[in-house]
Motif scaffolding. Sequence first.
Motif, PDB file in Angstrom:
ATOM      1  N   TYR A 136       0.858  -1.191   0.000  1.00  0.00           N
ATOM      2  CA  TYR A 136       0.000   0.000   0.000  1.00  0.00           C
ATOM      3  C   TYR A 136       0.887   1.231   0.000  1.00  0.00           C
ATOM      4  O   TYR A 136       1.632   1.502   0.945  1.00  0.00           O
ATOM      5  N   ARG A 137       0.822   1.973  -1.093  1.00  0.00           N
ATOM      6  CA  ARG A 137       1.555   3.220  -1.207  1.00  0.00           C
ATOM      7  C   ARG A 137       0.558   4.333  -1.512  1.00  0.00           C
ATOM      8  O   ARG A 137       0.101   4.472  -2.650  1.00  0.00           O
ATOM      9  N   PRO A 138       0.210   5.121  -0.504  1.00  0.00           N
ATOM     10  CA  PRO A 138      -0.769   6.179  -0.758  1.00  0.00           C
ATOM     11  C   PRO A 138      -0.190   7.256  -1.668  1.00  0.00           C
ATOM     12  O   PRO A 138       1.010   7.539  -1.640  1.00  0.00           O
ATOM     13  N   LYS A 139      -1.055   7.823  -2.485  1.00  0.00           N
ATOM     14  CA  LYS A 139      -0.648   8.918  -3.370  1.00  0.00           C
ATOM     15  C   LYS A 139      -0.477  10.188  -2.531  1.00  0.00           C
ATOM     16  O   LYS A 139      -0.689  10.208  -1.329  1.00  0.00           O
ATOM     17  N   THR A 140      -0.129  11.238  -3.174  1.00  0.00           N
ATOM     18  CA  THR A 140       0.205  12.473  -2.472  1.00  0.00           C
ATOM     19  C   THR A 140      -0.939  13.002  -1.623  1.00  0.00           C
ATOM     20  O   THR A 140      -0.766  13.304  -0.442  1.00  0.00           O
TER      21      THR A 140
ATOM     22  N   ALA B 182      -5.935   9.832   1.464  1.00  0.00           N
ATOM     23  CA  ALA B 182      -6.024   9.626   2.912  1.00  0.00           C
ATOM     24  C   ALA B 182      -5.319   8.326   3.260  1.00  0.00           C
ATOM     25  O   ALA B 182      -5.694   7.263   2.788  1.00  0.00           O
ATOM     26  N   ASN B 183      -4.292   8.416   4.074  1.00  0.00           N
ATOM     27  CA  ASN B 183      -3.559   7.209   4.418  1.00  0.00           C
ATOM     28  C   ASN B 183      -4.008   6.615   5.751  1.00  0.00           C
ATOM     29  O   ASN B 183      -3.417   5.676   6.243  1.00  0.00           O
ATOM     30  N   HIS B 184      -5.035   7.173   6.341  1.00  0.00           N
ATOM     31  CA  HIS B 184      -5.553   6.601   7.578  1.00  0.00           C
ATOM     32  C   HIS B 184      -6.675   5.594   7.315  1.00  0.00           C
ATOM     33  O   HIS B 184      -7.131   4.934   8.221  1.00  0.00           O
ATOM     34  N   ILE B 185      -7.105   5.478   6.075  1.00  0.00           N
ATOM     35  CA  ILE B 185      -8.151   4.518   5.697  1.00  0.00           C
ATOM     36  C   ILE B 185      -7.462   3.286   5.100  1.00  0.00           C
ATOM     37  O   ILE B 185      -6.721   3.405   4.131  1.00  0.00           O
ATOM     38  N   PRO B 186      -7.681   2.126   5.678  1.00  0.00           N
ATOM     39  CA  PRO B 186      -7.024   0.935   5.125  1.00  0.00           C
ATOM     40  C   PRO B 186      -7.552   0.616   3.726  1.00  0.00           C
ATOM     41  O   PRO B 186      -8.740   0.801   3.443  1.00  0.00           O
ATOM     42  N   PRO B 187      -6.688   0.171   2.839  1.00  0.00           N
ATOM     43  CA  PRO B 187      -7.122  -0.146   1.466  1.00  0.00           C
ATOM     44  C   PRO B 187      -7.980  -1.405   1.438  1.00  0.00           C
ATOM     45  O   PRO B 187      -7.904  -2.252   2.328  1.00  0.00           O
ATOM     46  N   LYS B 188      -8.759  -1.536   0.385  1.00  0.00           N
ATOM     47  CA  LYS B 188      -9.565  -2.744   0.208  1.00  0.00           C
ATOM     48  C   LYS B 188      -8.669  -3.823  -0.400  1.00  0.00           C
ATOM     49  O   LYS B 188      -7.912  -3.570  -1.334  1.00  0.00           O
ATOM     50  N   PHE B 189      -8.755  -4.997   0.176  1.00  0.00           N
ATOM     51  CA  PHE B 189      -7.981  -6.113  -0.362  1.00  0.00           C
ATOM     52  C   PHE B 189      -8.721  -7.407  -0.108  1.00  0.00           C
ATOM     53  O   PHE B 189      -9.601  -7.490   0.729  1.00  0.00           O
ATOM     54  N   ASN B 190      -8.318  -8.434  -0.862  1.00  0.00           N
ATOM     55  CA  ASN B 190      -8.937  -9.735  -0.793  1.00  0.00           C
ATOM     56  C   ASN B 190      -7.947 -10.701  -0.131  1.00  0.00           C
ATOM     57  O   ASN B 190      -6.910 -11.026  -0.702  1.00  0.00           O
TER      58      ASN B 190
END
Length: 128
Positions: free
Chosen positions: A40-44, A47-55
């Motif tokens: 997970y590499r957040p863009k500029t 929001a990096n406090h929200i976990p990404p969706k993953f399977n």
Amino acid sequence: MSADESEKRFFKQGTWVVGSAAVTITAALLSRRSVRARMYRPKTFEANHIPPKFNMTKDAAFAMVDATLLSTGFFAFGVASTCWLMDVSSFEQFGRKMKAYWGAEEREKQVLKEADKEIDEAVQTWFK
């Protein structure tokens, strides 16, 4: 064994070593790429406090495939290089080399000599 046969066997075993090394390196590069793709590499301004969706199932399946390829490739490389270094091209040759290395031939001869002595003693006592 002639020099030509020995050279052919050396080339064949070398091909197995190089091929298994290529498979192992390719598997390592693919697994590295798949791990980096899942990072997970957040863009500029994301929001990096929200976990990404993953399977989780998909991640576990990819991890299993990567681990299987790496372990199989590494094992094949180890076996091929060991056989190449020992100059072994069949299971029968491997068995003979291991028996010679561990001294099983001497022990077999010693056991046979002891068995022959016991048989001779038994025959001497039976047929006096």
